[in-house]
Design a protein around this motif. Structure first.
Motif, PDB file in Angstrom:
ATOM      1  N   LEU A   1       6.964  -8.921   2.464  1.00  0.00           N
ATOM      2  CA  LEU A   1       6.627  -7.712   3.226  1.00  0.00           C
ATOM      3  C   LEU A   1       5.926  -6.896   2.260  1.00  0.00           C
ATOM      4  CD1 LEU A   1       7.585  -6.014   5.920  1.00  0.00           C
ATOM      5  CD2 LEU A   1       9.279  -5.046   4.527  1.00  0.00           C
ATOM      6  N   ILE A   2       4.631  -6.284   2.970  1.00  0.00           N
ATOM      7  CA  ILE A   2       3.682  -5.860   2.190  1.00  0.00           C
ATOM      8  C   ILE A   2       3.325  -4.542   2.596  1.00  0.00           C
ATOM      9  CG2 ILE A   2       1.154  -6.168   1.224  1.00  0.00           C
ATOM     10  CD1 ILE A   2       1.664  -9.007   1.922  1.00  0.00           C
ATOM     11  N   ASN A   3       3.215  -3.219   1.606  1.00  0.00           N
ATOM     12  CA  ASN A   3       2.545  -2.378   2.019  1.00  0.00           C
ATOM     13  C   ASN A   3       1.139  -2.231   1.348  1.00  0.00           C
ATOM     14  OD1 ASN A   3       1.491   0.537   2.139  1.00  0.00           O
ATOM     15  ND2 ASN A   3       3.072   1.350   0.774  1.00  0.00           N
TER      16      ASN A   3
ATOM     17  N   SER B   1       7.579   1.353  -1.167  1.00  0.00           N
ATOM     18  CA  SER B   1       6.689   2.731  -0.936  1.00  0.00           C
ATOM     19  C   SER B   1       5.460   2.814  -1.353  1.00  0.00           C
ATOM     20  CB  SER B   1       7.666   3.862  -1.314  1.00  0.00           C
ATOM     21  OG  SER B   1       8.131   3.910  -2.818  1.00  0.00           O
ATOM     22  N   ILE B   2       5.201   2.302  -2.562  1.00  0.00           N
ATOM     23  CA  ILE B   2       4.092   2.420  -3.384  1.00  0.00           C
ATOM     24  C   ILE B   2       2.808   1.486  -2.525  1.00  0.00           C
ATOM     25  CG2 ILE B   2       2.725   2.327  -5.487  1.00  0.00           C
ATOM     26  CD1 ILE B   2       5.444   2.950  -6.840  1.00  0.00           C
ATOM     27  N   GLU B   3       1.573   1.905  -2.442  1.00  0.00           N
ATOM     28  CA  GLU B   3       0.464   1.229  -2.055  1.00  0.00           C
ATOM     29  C   GLU B   3       0.387  -0.195  -2.803  1.00  0.00           C
ATOM     30  OE1 GLU B   3      -4.070   1.362  -1.119  1.00  0.00           O
ATOM     31  OE2 GLU B   3      -3.335   2.737  -2.658  1.00  0.00           O
ATOM     32  N   GLU B   4       0.176  -1.151  -2.153  1.00  0.00           N
ATOM     33  CA  GLU B   4      -0.271  -2.711  -2.665  1.00  0.00           C
ATOM     34  C   GLU B   4       1.214  -3.151  -3.387  1.00  0.00           C
ATOM     35  OE1 GLU B   4      -2.462  -4.378  -2.255  1.00  0.00           O
ATOM     36  OE2 GLU B   4      -4.068  -3.267  -2.058  1.00  0.00           O
TER      37      GLU B   4
ATOM     38  N   ALA C   1      11.796   7.093  11.727  1.00  0.00           N
ATOM     39  CA  ALA C   1      11.682   7.926  10.859  1.00  0.00           C
ATOM     40  C   ALA C   1      11.263   7.255   9.256  1.00  0.00           C
ATOM     41  CB  ALA C   1      12.623   9.121  10.700  1.00  0.00           C
ATOM     42  N   ALA C   2      12.031   6.464   9.101  1.00  0.00           N
ATOM     43  CA  ALA C   2      11.617   5.772   8.090  1.00  0.00           C
ATOM     44  C   ALA C   2      10.378   5.097   7.749  1.00  0.00           C
ATOM     45  CB  ALA C   2      12.809   4.531   7.928  1.00  0.00           C
ATOM     46  N   LEU C   3       9.870   4.652   8.872  1.00  0.00           N
ATOM     47  CA  LEU C   3       8.594   4.098   8.864  1.00  0.00           C
ATOM     48  C   LEU C   3       7.411   5.215   8.968  1.00  0.00           C
ATOM     49  CD1 LEU C   3       7.224   1.553   9.508  1.00  0.00           C
ATOM     50  CD2 LEU C   3       6.956   1.790  11.984  1.00  0.00           C
ATOM     51  N   GLU C   4       7.785   6.325   9.402  1.00  0.00           N
ATOM     52  CA  GLU C   4       6.855   7.469   9.154  1.00  0.00           C
ATOM     53  C   GLU C   4       6.998   8.177   7.875  1.00  0.00           C
ATOM     54  OE1 GLU C   4       7.534   8.709  14.045  1.00  0.00           O
ATOM     55  OE2 GLU C   4       8.472   9.820  12.458  1.00  0.00           O
ATOM     56  N   ASP C   5       7.983   8.139   7.164  1.00  0.00           N
ATOM     57  CA  ASP C   5       7.991   9.066   5.984  1.00  0.00           C
ATOM     58  C   ASP C   5       8.237   8.058   4.766  1.00  0.00           C
ATOM     59  OD1 ASP C   5       8.146  11.051   7.826  1.00  0.00           O
ATOM     60  OD2 ASP C   5      10.365  11.068   8.258  1.00  0.00           O
ATOM     61  N   THR C   6       8.205   6.894   4.681  1.00  0.00           N
ATOM     62  CA  THR C   6       8.569   6.155   3.386  1.00  0.00           C
ATOM     63  C   THR C   6       7.310   5.706   2.667  1.00  0.00           C
ATOM     64  OG1 THR C   6      10.617   5.540   4.459  1.00  0.00           O
ATOM     65  CG2 THR C   6       9.667   4.495   2.517  1.00  0.00           C
ATOM     66  N   LEU C   7       6.247   5.178   3.369  1.00  0.00           N
ATOM     67  CA  LEU C   7       5.257   4.470   2.694  1.00  0.00           C
ATOM     68  C   LEU C   7       3.974   5.399   2.297  1.00  0.00           C
ATOM     69  CD1 LEU C   7       4.955   1.250   5.020  1.00  0.00           C
ATOM     70  CD2 LEU C   7       6.620   1.658   3.078  1.00  0.00           C
ATOM     71  N   LYS C   8       3.543   5.074   1.187  1.00  0.00           N
ATOM     72  CA  LYS C   8       2.255   5.932   0.630  1.00  0.00           C
ATOM     73  C   LYS C   8       1.186   5.016   0.692  1.00  0.00           C
ATOM     74  CE  LYS C   8       4.864   9.484  -0.583  1.00  0.00           C
ATOM     75  NZ  LYS C   8       6.452   8.850  -0.496  1.00  0.00           N
ATOM     76  N   THR C   9       0.018   5.765   0.660  1.00  0.00           N
ATOM     77  CA  THR C   9      -1.234   5.145   0.560  1.00  0.00           C
ATOM     78  C   THR C   9      -2.169   5.861  -0.611  1.00  0.00           C
ATOM     79  OG1 THR C   9      -3.403   4.606   1.883  1.00  0.00           O
ATOM     80  CG2 THR C   9      -2.277   6.952   2.264  1.00  0.00           C
ATOM     81  N   GLU C  10      -3.234   5.520  -0.727  1.00  0.00           N
ATOM     82  CA  GLU C  10      -4.011   5.734  -1.976  1.00  0.00           C
ATOM     83  C   GLU C  10      -3.673   7.223  -2.438  1.00  0.00           C
ATOM     84  OE1 GLU C  10      -8.173   5.225  -1.530  1.00  0.00           O
ATOM     85  OE2 GLU C  10      -8.126   5.893   0.408  1.00  0.00           O
ATOM     86  N   HIS C  11      -3.831   7.517  -3.436  1.00  0.00           N
ATOM     87  CA  HIS C  11      -3.585   8.930  -4.083  1.00  0.00           C
ATOM     88  C   HIS C  11      -2.136   9.507  -3.788  1.00  0.00           C
ATOM     89  CE1 HIS C  11      -7.675   8.705  -5.212  1.00  0.00           C
ATOM     90  NE2 HIS C  11      -8.044   8.775  -3.840  1.00  0.00           N
ATOM     91  N   ASN C  12      -1.500   8.600  -3.480  1.00  0.00           N
ATOM     92  CA  ASN C  12       0.097   8.635  -3.278  1.00  0.00           C
ATOM     93  C   ASN C  12       0.451   9.714  -1.821  1.00  0.00           C
ATOM     94  OD1 ASN C  12       2.749   8.239  -4.127  1.00  0.00           O
ATOM     95  ND2 ASN C  12       2.925  10.442  -4.905  1.00  0.00           N
ATOM     96  N   LYS C  13      -0.592   9.549  -0.857  1.00  0.00           N
ATOM     97  CA  LYS C  13      -0.538  10.219   0.361  1.00  0.00           C
ATOM     98  C   LYS C  13       0.422   9.514   1.272  1.00  0.00           C
ATOM     99  CE  LYS C  13      -5.076  12.496   0.133  1.00  0.00           C
ATOM    100  NZ  LYS C  13      -6.474  12.492   0.788  1.00  0.00           N
ATOM    101  N   LEU C  14       1.009  10.370   1.956  1.00  0.00           N
ATOM    102  CA  LEU C  14       1.967   9.450   3.115  1.00  0.00           C
ATOM    103  C   LEU C  14       1.171   8.749   3.908  1.00  0.00           C
ATOM    104  CD1 LEU C  14       4.757   9.442   4.032  1.00  0.00           C
ATOM    105  CD2 LEU C  14       4.232  11.119   5.717  1.00  0.00           C
TER     106      LEU C  14
END
Length: 376
Positions: free
Chosen positions: A98-100, A203-206, A260-273
């Motif tokens: 499973l990958i972010n 939660s962290i990108e990559e 809500a877990a899908l909407e509020d957990t994962l981060k993208t670059e610069h630690n943005k939601l």
């Protein structure tokens, strides 16, 4: 001297040619990575979708995805073959990754998962991923009669006539994607919980993690018989127009907590939601949308609506039914009471009349002989 100059010029040409070749190879490799869902390039995002048109030539094509599905304009095609999936039950198999990747939540899938029937060729699964919005902004990519669902799942397959996903992504008949609408139900979806419970680990990108194998078929609607079919594209750059889309009419339900877990957990670059990762619907440009079933409001079709709408409609219908039932019971009770009251009054009136007829009035008689008066 002349020989030295010619030798230097020759070396410069070789360097330039080598550099150009390396750039082309790098570009091809990056596009291939995009087709796999990788995020090694970060120069595109969902907030600047208009820039895709100039940065990626295919994104301005006339067969782009996603689209709005107008149920009054789709064409029923009885020749659309039903889908037959094979190898989707991965229970007890090796762990799944499973990958972010910074653009979406992606689950890598084994080549044992296949679409055996439904197309002219067999298609092998490569990965599945999700698109979502926020609590206020529903995030499905496709829409039904301009209605967005809370989220959408895509299961990506490639044609077995090609060596891999990267090669197939460039071919006109290369890809087949199964799309399912995700709505909100009243209870947790146990099948989706296998994924949602691991989100905090990536939660962290990559970042990535492994989850136990499970039956991936249960992530799709219970019935796969009712679907829409059209030719389109990848919904992310490089937007190759090589996808045969199958969008299911029936939706899948998860709980509000899971979404809500899908909407509020994962981060993208610069630690943005990471949220609202969906592309806006694209124009059809004359393309036909086929359906495996009869559609249209005039045919009494039960239209696909977001799950929360379905729930509210069900509750509203139940409320109407209860109102009618209680109203009918009240009316019957009132009628019975009125009849009973009328009969009681009638019976009492008759009894009173009969009593009067049986009574003889006799005036009091004073016996003067037995009456004495004392005067003092």
């Amino acid at each position: 001297m002349l020989l030295d100059i010619l030798l230097i010029l020759h070396l410069q040409v070789l360097v330039i040619a080598s550099s150009s070749s390396a750039e082309e190879d790098g570009s091809s490799e990056r596009e291939a990575e995009h087709s796999k869902g990788s995020s090694h390039q970060h120069h595109w995002g969902y907030h600047d979708q208009e820039l895709w048109l100039s940065a990626f030539e295919h994104c301005s094509g006339k067969s782009q995805s996603p689209i709005n599905i107008d149920t009054d304009k789709v064409s029923y095609d009885p020749k659309l073959p039903p889908l037959k999936l094979e190898g989707y039950d991965l229970t007890g198999s090796t762990a799944l990754t499973l990958i972010n990747n910074g653009h979406t939540l992606q689950l890598s899938l084994p080549s044992s998962m296949r679409i055996m029937r439904g197309f002219d060729q067999v298609f092998v699964a490569a990965q599945l991923h999700f698109h979502w919005g926020t609590k206020e902004v529903p995030g499905s990519e496709h829409t039904i009669d301009n209605v967005h669902f809370p989220a959408e799942i895509h299961v990506v397959h490639y044609n077995t006539k090609y060596a891999n996903l990267a090669e197939a992504a460039r071919k006109a008949d290369g890809l087949a994607v199964l799309g399912g609408f995700i709505g909100i139900g009243l209870h947790d979806n146990d099948n989706y919980e296998k994924i949602m419970s691991a989100l905090s680990d990536i939660s962290i990108e990559e970042s990535d993690t492994e989850i136990p194998g499970f039956n991936v078929r249960h992530l799709l609607p219970d019935s796969l018989d009712r679907f829409y079919r059209y030719n389109g594209s990848l919904t992310t750059p490089p937007c190759f127009q090589t996808v045969s889309w199958t969008v299911f009419n029936d939706s899948i339900r998860v709980s509000r907590r899971q979404l809500a877990a899908l909407e509020d957990t994962l981060k993208t670059e610069h630690n943005k939601l990471l949220s609202k990762n969906f592309r806006a619907p694209q124009l059809l440009h004359g393309r036909k949308v086929l359906a495996s079933f009869h559609t249209g409001r005039t045919l009494g079709k039960a239209k696909a609506l977001p799950a929360e709408t379905e729930d509210s409609n069900t509750m509203e219908s139940s409320g109407h039914i209860l109102t009618i039932v209680f109203g009918a019971l009240f009316a019957v009770t009132l009628l019975v009471f009125s009849v009973y009251t009328y009969r009681q009054r009638k019976k009492y009136s008759k009894f009173k009349k009969d009593s009067k007829q049986n009574v003889i009035y006799k005036p009091a008689v004073v016996d003067m002989d037995q009456t004495s008066v004392t005067v003092t």
